[in-house]
Design a protein around this motif. Structure first.
Motif, short mmCIF file in Angstrom:
data_model
loop_
_atom_site.label_atom_id
_atom_site.label_comp_id
_atom_site.label_asym_id
_atom_site.label_seq_id
_atom_site.Cartn_x
_atom_site.Cartn_y
_atom_site.Cartn_z
N ALA A 22 0.83 -1.21 0.00
CA ALA A 22 0.00 0.00 0.00
C ALA A 22 0.86 1.26 0.00
O ALA A 22 0.58 2.22 -0.73
N VAL A 23 1.92 1.26 0.78
CA VAL A 23 2.81 2.43 0.81
C VAL A 23 3.56 2.55 -0.52
O VAL A 23 3.70 3.65 -1.06
N ASP A 24 4.03 1.41 -1.06
CA ASP A 24 4.68 1.44 -2.38
C ASP A 24 3.79 2.14 -3.40
O ASP A 24 4.24 3.01 -4.15
N LYS A 25 2.53 1.75 -3.44
CA LYS A 25 1.58 2.31 -4.41
C LYS A 25 1.34 3.80 -4.14
O LYS A 25 1.26 4.60 -5.07
N ALA A 26 1.23 4.16 -2.88
CA ALA A 26 0.93 5.55 -2.51
C ALA A 26 2.07 6.51 -2.83
O ALA A 26 1.83 7.65 -3.23
N VAL A 27 3.32 6.07 -2.65
CA VAL A 27 4.46 6.98 -2.86
C VAL A 27 5.09 6.83 -4.24
O VAL A 27 5.97 7.62 -4.60
N ALA A 28 4.62 5.87 -5.03
CA ALA A 28 5.17 5.68 -6.38
C ALA A 28 5.08 6.94 -7.25
O ALA A 28 6.03 7.24 -7.98
N PRO A 29 3.97 7.71 -7.18
CA PRO A 29 3.92 8.92 -8.00
C PRO A 29 5.03 9.94 -7.66
O PRO A 29 5.35 10.81 -8.47
N LEU A 32 9.23 7.17 -5.36
CA LEU A 32 9.79 6.47 -4.21
C LEU A 32 9.23 5.07 -4.08
O LEU A 32 8.10 4.81 -4.49
N THR A 33 10.01 4.21 -3.46
CA THR A 33 9.53 2.92 -3.00
C THR A 33 9.24 3.05 -1.50
O THR A 33 9.63 4.05 -0.87
N HIS A 34 8.62 2.05 -0.92
CA HIS A 34 8.38 2.07 0.52
C HIS A 34 9.69 2.21 1.29
O HIS A 34 9.78 3.02 2.22
N ALA A 35 10.70 1.45 0.92
CA ALA A 35 11.98 1.51 1.62
C ALA A 35 12.63 2.89 1.49
O ALA A 35 13.15 3.44 2.47
N GLN A 36 12.60 3.45 0.28
CA GLN A 36 13.16 4.79 0.09
C GLN A 36 12.39 5.82 0.91
O GLN A 36 12.98 6.71 1.52
N LEU A 39 13.40 5.59 4.61
CA LEU A 39 14.69 6.22 4.89
C LEU A 39 14.60 7.73 4.78
O LEU A 39 15.07 8.46 5.66
N LEU A 40 13.98 8.23 3.71
CA LEU A 40 13.88 9.67 3.51
C LEU A 40 13.07 10.32 4.62
O LEU A 40 13.45 11.38 5.14
N ALA A 41 11.96 9.71 5.01
CA ALA A 41 11.12 10.27 6.08
C ALA A 41 11.87 10.28 7.41
O ALA A 41 11.77 11.25 8.18
N THR A 42 12.61 9.23 7.69
CA THR A 42 13.40 9.18 8.93
C THR A 42 14.48 10.26 8.91
O THR A 42 14.67 10.98 9.89
N LEU A 43 15.16 10.39 7.78
CA LEU A 43 16.20 11.42 7.64
C LEU A 43 15.58 12.81 7.77
O LEU A 43 16.14 13.68 8.45
N TYR A 44 14.45 13.01 7.13
CA TYR A 44 13.75 14.29 7.22
C TYR A 44 13.42 14.61 8.68
O TYR A 44 13.66 15.72 9.16
N GLY A 45 12.87 13.65 9.39
CA GLY A 45 12.55 13.84 10.81
C GLY A 45 13.78 14.20 11.63
O GLY A 45 13.73 15.10 12.48
N SER A 70 22.94 2.24 3.12
CA SER A 70 23.94 2.75 2.17
C SER A 70 23.41 2.67 0.74
O SER A 70 23.51 3.63 -0.04
N LYS A 71 22.83 1.55 0.39
CA LYS A 71 22.28 1.36 -0.97
C LYS A 71 21.14 2.34 -1.24
O LYS A 71 21.08 2.98 -2.29
N LEU A 72 20.22 2.46 -0.28
CA LEU A 72 19.09 3.38 -0.44
C LEU A 72 19.57 4.83 -0.52
O LEU A 72 19.07 5.61 -1.33
N ALA A 73 20.55 5.18 0.31
CA ALA A 73 21.06 6.55 0.32
C ALA A 73 21.71 6.89 -1.02
O ALA A 73 21.54 8.01 -1.52
N ARG A 74 22.43 5.94 -1.61
CA ARG A 74 23.04 6.20 -2.93
C ARG A 74 21.95 6.44 -3.98
O ARG A 74 22.08 7.34 -4.80
N THR A 75 20.90 5.65 -3.94
CA THR A 75 19.80 5.83 -4.89
C THR A 75 19.11 7.18 -4.69
O THR A 75 18.84 7.90 -5.65
#
Length: 147
Positions: A22-29, A32-36, A39-45, A70-75
């Motif tokens: 559900a999160v994958d589908k919601a953030v795809a536009p 982003l993927t759910h994992a990305q 990570l981004l939301a945690t970093l933002y916080g 590390s992999k997600l951050a590079r992407t």
């Protein structure tokens, strides 16, 4: 043939997969993927408090494996959402911070996922209900996670 009740582990697995999809589908536009998103939301916080965490620190906060962070951050860096730099107090460590575009995308994604969160928890009264609070406490207990 006897029908067995599913275990808590099986139910958590199914719920985790449903939630991730559900999160994958919601953030795809937003690209982003759910994992990305996680990570981004945690970093933002973290950045709202002025922090520029290392990849290791972000792994600890997010609950993800350091190699995956590390992999997600590079992407995310390749997509212009995160800036990676040498950590000032440890030249072996990589420090992360959202770019201005990353902040915009994170804000939008967080709002989308909050709305989704309310939808996914509506059957137990939403995120402000006592049942939701009980669920969160139970999950934290199972994870051995302190508030």
């Amino acid at each position: 043939m006897t029908r067995h009740e599913p275990t808590a582990g099986a139910l958590l697995w199914r719920l985790t997969n449903k939630w991730r999809a559900a999160v994958d589908k919601a953030v795809a536009p937003l690209g982003l993927t759910h994992a990305q998103y996680s990570l981004l939301a945690t970093l933002y916080g973290q950045s709202l408090a002025g922090a520029k965490p290392s990849q290791r620190e972000l792994a600890d906060v997010s609950g993800m494996e350091p190699i995956y962070v590390s992999k997600l951050a590079r992407t995310l860096e390749q997509n212009g959402l995160v800036r990676r730099s040498t950590h000032p107090s440890d030249p072996r460590a990589v420090q992360l911070e959202p770019t201005p575009r990353g902040v915009e995308v994170a804000r939008e994604a967080v709002a989308i996922v909050r709305t989704l969160h309310e939808q996914l928890t509506a059957s137990i009264g939403g995120t402000k209900s006592a049942r939701y609070g009980d669920l969160v406490r139970t999950l934290r207990d199972l994870l051995g996670d302190q508030p």
